[in-house]
Design a protein around this motif. Structure first.
Motif, PDB file in Angstrom:
ATOM      1  N   ALA A  60       0.838  -1.203   0.000  1.00  0.00           N
ATOM      2  CA  ALA A  60       0.000   0.000   0.000  1.00  0.00           C
ATOM      3  C   ALA A  60       0.870   1.250   0.000  1.00  0.00           C
ATOM      4  O   ALA A  60       0.572   2.245  -0.675  1.00  0.00           O
ATOM      5  CB  ALA A  60      -0.914  -0.013   1.219  1.00  0.00           C
ATOM      6  N   GLU A  61       1.966   1.170   0.747  1.00  0.00           N
ATOM      7  CA  GLU A  61       2.882   2.312   0.795  1.00  0.00           C
ATOM      8  C   GLU A  61       3.490   2.538  -0.588  1.00  0.00           C
ATOM      9  O   GLU A  61       3.610   3.679  -1.053  1.00  0.00           O
ATOM     10  CB  GLU A  61       3.976   2.034   1.824  1.00  0.00           C
ATOM     11  N   SER A  62       3.880   1.448  -1.262  1.00  0.00           N
ATOM     12  CA  SER A  62       4.445   1.580  -2.602  1.00  0.00           C
ATOM     13  C   SER A  62       3.450   2.251  -3.538  1.00  0.00           C
ATOM     14  O   SER A  62       3.830   3.036  -4.406  1.00  0.00           O
ATOM     15  CB  SER A  62       4.817   0.207  -3.159  1.00  0.00           C
ATOM     16  N   GLU A  63       2.169   1.929  -3.336  1.00  0.00           N
ATOM     17  CA  GLU A  63       1.121   2.536  -4.156  1.00  0.00           C
ATOM     18  C   GLU A  63       1.093   4.056  -3.966  1.00  0.00           C
ATOM     19  O   GLU A  63       1.073   4.817  -4.940  1.00  0.00           O
ATOM     20  CB  GLU A  63      -0.228   1.916  -3.748  1.00  0.00           C
ATOM     21  N   SER A  64       1.147   4.491  -2.709  1.00  0.00           N
ATOM     22  CA  SER A  64       1.093   5.940  -2.481  1.00  0.00           C
ATOM     23  C   SER A  64       2.403   6.607  -2.909  1.00  0.00           C
ATOM     24  O   SER A  64       2.418   7.786  -3.252  1.00  0.00           O
ATOM     25  CB  SER A  64       0.788   6.244  -1.014  1.00  0.00           C
ATOM     26  N   ARG A  69       5.899  10.000  -6.595  1.00  0.00           N
ATOM     27  CA  ARG A  69       6.931  10.077  -7.631  1.00  0.00           C
ATOM     28  C   ARG A  69       6.481  10.924  -8.804  1.00  0.00           C
ATOM     29  O   ARG A  69       7.290  11.641  -9.400  1.00  0.00           O
ATOM     30  CB  ARG A  69       7.245   8.688  -8.136  1.00  0.00           C
ATOM     31  N   LEU A  70       5.200  10.818  -9.140  1.00  0.00           N
ATOM     32  CA  LEU A  70       4.687  11.646 -10.234  1.00  0.00           C
ATOM     33  C   LEU A  70       4.860  13.124  -9.915  1.00  0.00           C
ATOM     34  O   LEU A  70       5.265  13.916 -10.767  1.00  0.00           O
ATOM     35  CB  LEU A  70       3.220  11.328 -10.486  1.00  0.00           C
ATOM     36  N   LEU A  75       7.880  18.234 -10.576  1.00  0.00           N
ATOM     37  CA  LEU A  75       8.748  19.263  -9.998  1.00  0.00           C
ATOM     38  C   LEU A  75      10.071  19.356 -10.758  1.00  0.00           C
ATOM     39  O   LEU A  75      10.575  20.445 -11.049  1.00  0.00           O
ATOM     40  CB  LEU A  75       8.996  18.911  -8.534  1.00  0.00           C
ATOM     41  N   LEU A  76      10.623  18.171 -11.108  1.00  0.00           N
ATOM     42  CA  LEU A  76      11.881  18.139 -11.854  1.00  0.00           C
ATOM     43  C   LEU A  76      11.726  18.814 -13.215  1.00  0.00           C
ATOM     44  O   LEU A  76      12.594  19.569 -13.656  1.00  0.00           O
ATOM     45  CB  LEU A  76      12.342  16.695 -12.045  1.00  0.00           C
ATOM     46  N   VAL A  77      10.610  18.511 -13.866  1.00  0.00           N
ATOM     47  CA  VAL A  77      10.368  19.091 -15.183  1.00  0.00           C
ATOM     48  C   VAL A  77      10.254  20.610 -15.073  1.00  0.00           C
ATOM     49  O   VAL A  77      10.854  21.359 -15.850  1.00  0.00           O
ATOM     50  CB  VAL A  77       9.106  18.467 -15.818  1.00  0.00           C
ATOM     51  N   VAL A  78       9.507  21.068 -14.053  1.00  0.00           N
ATOM     52  CA  VAL A  78       9.368  22.515 -13.829  1.00  0.00           C
ATOM     53  C   VAL A  78      10.744  23.142 -13.605  1.00  0.00           C
ATOM     54  O   VAL A  78      11.093  24.167 -14.186  1.00  0.00           O
ATOM     55  CB  VAL A  78       8.440  22.783 -12.624  1.00  0.00           C
TER      56      VAL A  78
ATOM     57  N   PHE B  57      18.374  15.882  -4.991  1.00  0.00           N
ATOM     58  CA  PHE B  57      17.505  15.372  -3.930  1.00  0.00           C
ATOM     59  C   PHE B  57      16.244  14.753  -4.542  1.00  0.00           C
ATOM     60  O   PHE B  57      15.817  13.662  -4.154  1.00  0.00           O
ATOM     61  CB  PHE B  57      17.129  16.491  -2.966  1.00  0.00           C
ATOM     62  N   LEU B  58      15.658  15.451  -5.521  1.00  0.00           N
ATOM     63  CA  LEU B  58      14.458  14.917  -6.173  1.00  0.00           C
ATOM     64  C   LEU B  58      14.769  13.574  -6.832  1.00  0.00           C
ATOM     65  O   LEU B  58      13.996  12.618  -6.734  1.00  0.00           O
ATOM     66  CB  LEU B  58      13.929  15.907  -7.210  1.00  0.00           C
ATOM     67  N   LEU B  59      15.928  13.486  -7.479  1.00  0.00           N
ATOM     68  CA  LEU B  59      16.300  12.239  -8.142  1.00  0.00           C
ATOM     69  C   LEU B  59      16.509  11.121  -7.133  1.00  0.00           C
ATOM     70  O   LEU B  59      16.073   9.989  -7.345  1.00  0.00           O
ATOM     71  CB  LEU B  59      17.571  12.449  -8.984  1.00  0.00           C
ATOM     72  N   ALA B  60      17.201  11.452  -6.021  1.00  0.00           N
ATOM     73  CA  ALA B  60      17.418  10.426  -4.995  1.00  0.00           C
ATOM     74  C   ALA B  60      16.089   9.933  -4.443  1.00  0.00           C
ATOM     75  O   ALA B  60      15.934   8.758  -4.114  1.00  0.00           O
ATOM     76  CB  ALA B  60      18.293  10.987  -3.874  1.00  0.00           C
TER      77      ALA B  60
END
Ligand SMILES: [Zn+2]
Lengths: 111, 456
Positions: A60-64, A69-70, A75-78, B57-60
Motif C-alpha cells: 500500500a505504501e508503494s502505491e502511495s 513520484r509523479l 517538480l523536476l520538469v518545472v 535530492f528529487l532524483l534520490a
C-alpha cells in the motif's frame, strides 16, 4: 536496520497515544508505521499473520509512493524548464553558456 | 593566508612574481579562479549550483526500493590484513618525518617554496595526505607520529573527564584554523616549526596525563578530523580486516556521531573550510573594518567572526533537525535526528577540501619532491606545474560531487531511521533547504572578488 533502532531517543507529545513496538518499545506514530517497523526490524520474531500484514502495508505504501513520484517528476520538469528559460533569457545559447560556467579563463603563461 | 590567492588561482599567481609565489604557496588555488571568467551573472551561477543539489535530492527520492538501498550500503569485500605489524614501521618513519620537519623548519631555507618543512606540512600532508584519507581510507592511526611517541612515553592514565566529551577537540580545531588564517603559517618555516613544536608539547603532555587512547580518541582535533574524513572513504578497517565499501556507505551507520559535542565537531569541520574562504571576500573586509570602526579591537575580529559563523552554522543545522521532526511527523527527538544525519555533512567538507587543494597539490608536487630529496640545499628555482584551464571546472565539479554524495547518504540514512518511506523523504526537506543555501553561499564565496583580509 538492526536492534540499534531500539536505542532511538524519542519524545511523544503528551496528548498523543503512540503505537508502541512490543519488541523494542519504540513509540511509532501510527499503526501502519508500527507494522512497517516490525517487519523491517523484527522480521524473525513475527508470525505468518504479521508478516502478511507487513507485506500488505508495504505494498500500500508503494502505491502511495507512485503518486508521490509523479509529483517529483513534475517538480523536476518545472525545475528543468525554469533553468532552461532563465539561461536562454540571460544568454542566447544555453548549452555553451552552461559549459563556460564551469570553465576557467586562460592562464597567464608560466614562470 | 590561504584565501588571499584563491581568486587568481595558483597558475596565475605563479606567473606573476617570485615573492608572489611564496605567498601563493599557502593557498589552494583553483576554485575561485573557476569563476573568474563567467559569462553568466553570479546570481545565475549560484542558482544553478543550488538547483543541481535540489534536483539531485528529487532524483534520490525516486529511489524508494529499500532492498536496493540496503544492498548498496551493505555491499562490501573483506580482506584479512595484519596491519598491526606494518604499523610499527610506518610509525617509526613518521616520527623521523616529524623530527625532520621541525629541524628543516628551523634550519632550512626561508623561502617557503624551497623549504621542505613548509612543503611537507602543507602540500604533502594537509593537501595530499588528507585527500587520501577521504578518497582511500584513514591510515592516520598507522602514521600518527605523536601517538607513536606518546605510546613510548610513560603515562599517568588519569580518567578523562567524561563531561568534556569532544568539546576540547572542537575548541582545538577552531583554534588551529584561527591560527592558520591570521598568521603566515604557510610562508614562514620558522613559525611553522615553532607551532609544530608547540602542538607536539601540548599533545604529548595531554597524552601523558590521560593516556594515549583517551587523548587521541577524544581530545586531539587532528585525529578526529582524520577519523571522520576516513568514514567517507571506500576502505574501512575493522579489527584486523580491511573492508572495501562504496564511498560514503560507512556514513549511514548509527552511533558514528554520538552526542551534541560530536555534532558540533562535524559542523565545525564544515564551517572552517567555509570560513577560510569567507575571510578573503570583500564582504568580510567591510564587516571587519566596520567592526573595528565601531571600536572592536582588531585582534578580536577574526576569532569573533569564527565563533559567530560557527554558531550560525550550528544553529542552522539544529533548526533543520528540529523542523525535520515536524516534516517527518516523527517522535524522534531533534537531537537524535541531528546525530543521525550529521555524518552526511562529511562528504561536503571532503568535496570542498579536494576542490581547494588538488590543484595546489599537483602544482607544487615537483617542488615538494625536490625539497624532500635535498632538504638543506633544494634547487633555487623549483619546478612548478601550471594547470590547464579546465582545472577550475574540475574544482566546481568536486564541490558538487561532495553535495551529491551527501544527498545520497542522507537519503539512505533516512531509510534506515524511519519505517515509512514517505516519512523518510519528508524528513529530508529541511536538510535539503539548508544544503541548497549552503551550496549557494559557498559558491558565492568562491566567485566573490578576492581581497586581502584586513588586520592580519
Ligand atoms: Zn521495534
Amino acid at each position: 536496520m538492526s536492534s540499534e533502532t531500539a536505542t532511538h531517543e524519542t519524545r511523544v507529545p503528551p496528548d498523543e497515544s503512540p503505537a508502541e513496538c512490543p519488541y523494542c518499545q519504540r513509540p511509532l506514530e501510527s499503526a501502519e508505521l508500527l507494522t512497517l517497523h516490525k517487519g523491517l526490524d523484527h522480521w524473525e520474531r513475527l508470525d505468518d499473520d504479521e508478516r502478511e500484514r507487513f507485506r500488505e502495508t508495504y505494498a500500500a505504501e508503494s502505491e502511495s509512493l507512485r503518486s508521490f513520484r509523479l509529483k517529483l517528476l513534475g517538480l523536476l520538469v518545472v525545475l528543468y524548464f525554469a533553468f532552461l528559460f532563465v539561461y536562454s533569457y540571460v544568454t542566447t545559447d544555453p548549452i555553451s553558456a552552461g559549459m563556460v560556467a564551469t570553465a576557467r579563463g586562460p592562464i597567464v603563461g608560466a614562470l | 593566508m590561504r584565501t588571499r590567492w584563491l581568486r587568481r588561482g595558483l597558475g596565475v599567481a605563479l606567473a606573476t612574481t617570485v615573492g608572489f609565489v611564496g605567498r601563493a604557496l599557502a593557498h589552494g588555488g583553483s576554485l575561485r579562479a573557476a569563476t573568474g571568467s563567467l559569462s553568466i551573472p553570479t546570481w545565475l551561477f549560484l542558482l544553478t549550483g543550488g538547483g543541481v543539489v535540489g534536483a539531485s535530492f528529487l532524483l534520490a527520492s525516486f529511489v524508494t526500493d529499500r532492498a536496493f538501498i540496503r544492498a548498496v550500503h551493505e555491499w562490501r569485500r573483506v580482506a584479512d590484513a595484519p596491519l598491526a605489524v606494518a604499523r610499527r614501521a610506518t610509525r617509526a618513519v613518521s616520527v623521523v618525518a616529524l623530527f625532520g620537519v621541525v629541524a628543516v623548519g628551523f634550519l632550512g631555507p626561508t623561502d617557503p617554496l624551497r623549504n621542505a618543512a613548509i612543503l611537507v606540512v602543507w602540500v604533502g600532508w594537509w593537501a595530499g595526505y588528507v585527500a587520501t584519507v577521504y578518497l582511500l581510507g584513514n591510515s592516520w592511526p598507522a602514521l600518527n607520529p605523536w601517538r607513536a611517541l606518546a605510546e613510548w612515553l610513560p603515562s599517568l592514565d588519569r580518567a578523562y573527564p567524561e563531561r568534556f566529551g569532544a568539546w576540547p577537540s572542537v575548541v582545538g580545531l577552531l583554534a588551529l584554523i584561527w591560527l592558520e588564517v591570521v598568521s603566515p603559517l604557510a610562508d614562514e618555516p620558522r613559525l611553522l616549526a615553532g607551532v609544530v613544536v608547540g602542538y607536539s608539547v601540548a599533545t604529548l603532555a595531554g597524552a601523558a596525563v590521560y593516556g594515549s587512547d583517551a587523548w587521541f580518541d577524544r581530545v586531539d582535533p587532528v585525529s578526529r578530523v582524520f577519523r571522520y574524513y576516513g568514514r567517507v572513504a571506500p576502505l574501512q578497517r575493522t579489527d584486523d580486516r580491511l573492508e572495501l565499501r562504496p564511498p560514503g556507505a560507512a556514513l549511514t551507520e548509527p552511533r558514528l556521531v554520538d552526542g551534541r559535542d560530536e555534532i558540533a565537531f562535524v559542523v565545525a569541520l564544515l564551517w572552517v573550510t567555509t570560513y577560510d574562504g569567507f575571510v578573503g571576500t570583500p564582504v568580510w573586509a567591510d564587516l571587519a573594518r566596520g567592526a573595528v570602526g565601531l571600536g572592536v579591537p582588531a585582534v578580536a575580529v577574526y576569532p569573533a567572526g569564527l565563533l559567530i559563523g560557527f554558531a550560525a552554522f550550528l544553529g542552522a543545522y539544529r533548526l533543520a533537525s528540529r523542523s525535520a521532526r515536524e516534516t517527518a511527523e516523527t517522535y524522534l527527538t531533534p537531537d537524535a535526528i541531528a546525530r543521525r544525519f550529521a555524518p552526511s555533512l562529511l562528504p561536503i567538507a571532503a568535496g570542498y577540501h579536494l576542490a581547494h587543494f588538488l590543484g595546489y597539490f599537483l602544482s607544487l608536487s615537483p617542488a615538494l619532491t625536490a625539497a624532500v630529496t635535498s632538504p638543506l640545499s633544494p634547487p633555487l628555482n623549483p619546478v612548478l606545474i601550471v594547470l590547464p584551464g579546465w582545472f577550475g571546472g574540475l574544482a566546481v565539479a568536486f564541490v558538487l560531487v561532495g553535495h551529491l554524495v551527501a544527498v545520497w547518504v542522507a537519503h539512505a540514512t533516512a531509510y534506515e531511521v524511519f519505517p515509512g518511506r514517505l516519512q523518510a523523504v519528508r524528513s529530508q526537506y529541511p536538510f535539503v533547504v539548508v544544503m541548497v543555501l549552503y551550496t549557494m553561499s559557498s559558491l558565492w564565496i568562491v566567485s566573490a572578488p578576492d581581497v586581502t583580509p584586513p588586520f592580519v
